[in-house]
Motif scaffolding. Structure first.
Motif, PDB file in Angstrom:
ATOM      1  N   THR A 111     -66.414  20.248   4.945  1.00  0.00           N
ATOM      2  CA  THR A 111     -66.649  20.310   3.507  1.00  0.00           C
ATOM      3  C   THR A 111     -65.461  20.985   2.833  1.00  0.00           C
ATOM      4  O   THR A 111     -64.781  21.819   3.427  1.00  0.00           O
ATOM      5  CB  THR A 111     -67.937  21.094   3.172  1.00  0.00           C
ATOM      6  N   GLN A 125     -67.627  16.001  -5.664  1.00  0.00           N
ATOM      7  CA  GLN A 125     -68.429  15.931  -6.891  1.00  0.00           C
ATOM      8  C   GLN A 125     -68.198  17.182  -7.728  1.00  0.00           C
ATOM      9  O   GLN A 125     -68.093  18.278  -7.179  1.00  0.00           O
ATOM     10  CB  GLN A 125     -69.923  15.854  -6.550  1.00  0.00           C
ATOM     11  N   GLY A 147     -67.688  18.743  -1.625  1.00  0.00           N
ATOM     12  CA  GLY A 147     -68.104  17.534  -0.928  1.00  0.00           C
ATOM     13  C   GLY A 147     -67.471  17.408   0.438  1.00  0.00           C
ATOM     14  O   GLY A 147     -66.730  18.285   0.892  1.00  0.00           O
ATOM     15  N   THR A 177     -66.870  12.414 -10.303  1.00  0.00           N
ATOM     16  CA  THR A 177     -66.569  12.138  -8.906  1.00  0.00           C
ATOM     17  C   THR A 177     -65.059  12.113  -8.734  1.00  0.00           C
ATOM     18  O   THR A 177     -64.338  11.618  -9.592  1.00  0.00           O
ATOM     19  CB  THR A 177     -67.142  10.766  -8.496  1.00  0.00           C
TER      20      THR A 177
END
Length: 183
Positions: free
Chosen positions: A159, A74, A175, A81
């Motif tokens: 992540t 994001q 993300g 996105t």
């Protein structure tokens, strides 16, 4: 034994208005758009069926080898996105690891979908790879990855933080990402 919570990454189908070239979306992995949503579950299945054989030499980080990966990032400042799939190929470098990677996908913005530097299919170097127990970290030219290696060394979940400047605007994407060992 510590168990990490499983992350689910949902990849939506490729929009029909993305420009097509040679039978596939330009800058996108050549697979039918409706199959993108199936890719990560298939990667998980393939990894589950993979051999339990040790693919590393003594003293090598357990991540050395070929990995399929996917991410759903994001860009909060612009409400965008980014979704991609690709591969990492990790090789031993000193006491750590490096290698190369490639990924394809698209970004979704209010004005429409586009491919950007995170999804253009260009080969990139992986540097600064470190493994401390089950914790793994490495970098590409645009991203920093951190994750946890599964006990069987077949999966990494973590992540990612990716940053670049385009047209004078700074983009920061964050993300979850997931990788499954190919070999």
């Amino acid at each position: 034994m510590r168990h990490a919570a499983r992350t689910t990454i949902v990849i939506p189908p490729l929009p029909s208005h993305v420009r097509r070239s040679h039978g596939h979306a330009e800058g996108i992995c050549p697979m039918p758009p409706t199959n993108l949503a199936l890719l990560l579950p298939l990667l998980a299945l393939a990894a589950a069926c993979a051999s339990d054989a040790d693919t590393t030499s003594p003293g090598s980080p357990a991540v050395v080898g070929q990995w399929s990966h996917g991410a759903s990032l994001q860009e909060a400042a612009r409400n965008q996105t980014h979704v991609h799939t690709g591969y990492f190929s990790f090789v031993r470098e000193g006491s750590g690891f490096g290698g190369e990677g490639r990924q394809w996908g698209y970004c979704r913005a209010v004005a429409g979908d586009y491919t950007g530097p995170l999804a253009n299919g260009v080969l990139y170097a992986i540097t600064g790879g470190e493994q401390d127990g089950d914790e793994v970290s490495f970098r590409s030219d645009l991203c920093e990855y951190r994750g946890t290696l599964s006990a069987d060394a077949q999966h990494i979940e973590g992540t990612a933080r990716c940053a670049y400047t385009d047209g004078g605007a700074d983009f920061v994407w964050t993300g979850p990402w997931l990788a499954n060992r190919e070999r």
